[in-house]
Design an enzyme around this catalytic site. Structure first.
Site, PDB file in Angstrom:
ATOM      1  CG  ASP A 120      -2.029  -1.011   1.153  1.00  0.00           C
ATOM      2  OD1 ASP A 120      -2.396  -1.409   0.037  1.00  0.00           O
ATOM      3  OD2 ASP A 120      -2.540  -1.403   2.213  1.00  0.00           O
ATOM      4  CG  ASP A 136      -6.577  -1.469  -1.644  1.00  0.00           C
ATOM      5  OD1 ASP A 136      -6.779  -2.682  -1.800  1.00  0.00           O
ATOM      6  OD2 ASP A 136      -5.742  -1.008  -0.835  1.00  0.00           O
TER       7      ASP A 136
END
Length: 168
Positions: A120, A136
């Site tokens: 991330d 995402d």
């Protein structure tokens, strides 16, 4: 039959391209942000390398085995829904949503298989939003657009035409 092959080929290429974009962004971040954050808009948006063992936005952190099992099952279900879509123009927005959802699922699944965790890196520091990645975004936006389509575009008969069982 030829148009069906072209239709499905287009969506396979679309999914592969989305996965490549996701994986490329993650690779660039892993290589270039190992030493610290990059402020894109100071106080608002930064690139912040973080490894996540959970789902989007760190939900179910540490449940890696669960995601090893669940992701392929969910992806198969989504693909079945995609294959059941009538090949009519009005269902193309849903086809894009389902393909984008599969790309997001596989984008993060590749990270899990390769690293045991998901890379991330996008962080909205202004609102202290959880760190996330391109896959995402694919998952979140595709689900939002699918809900909009189901609630506002498709009528009950459109949905039943899509979801009904085909008779042998």
């Amino acid at each position: 039959m030829k148009s069906k092959k072209i239709y499905y080929s287009f969506f396979i290429i679309y999914v592969i391209m989305l996965i490549i974009v996701d994986q490329l962004t993650k690779y660039i971040v892993r290589v270039n942000l190992a030493d610290g954050d990059l402020n894109i808009i100071p106080g608002v948006l930064q690139l912040h390398l973080l490894f996540n063992t959970g789902a989007a936005f760190s939900i179910l952190t540490g449940k890696t085995l669960f995601f090893y099992i669940l992701t392929p099952i969910v992806a198969c279900v989504i693909i079945v829904f995609f294959l059941k879509l009538p090949l009519e123009k009005k269902y193309q927005p849903m086809a894009f949503c389902l393909a984008t959802l599969v790309a997001g699922a596989f984008g993060n699944y590749i990270d899990r298989l390769a690293f045991g965790k998901v890379t991330d890196f996008i962080y909205f520091s202004l609102v202290n939003f959880p760190v996330f990645n391109v896959a995402d975004i694919y998952v979140t936006l595709s689900v939002i657009f699918m809900l909009i389509l189901i609630l506002f575009k498709y009528k009950d008969e459109d949905l039943s035409k899509w979801l009904k069982k085909k008779k042998a």
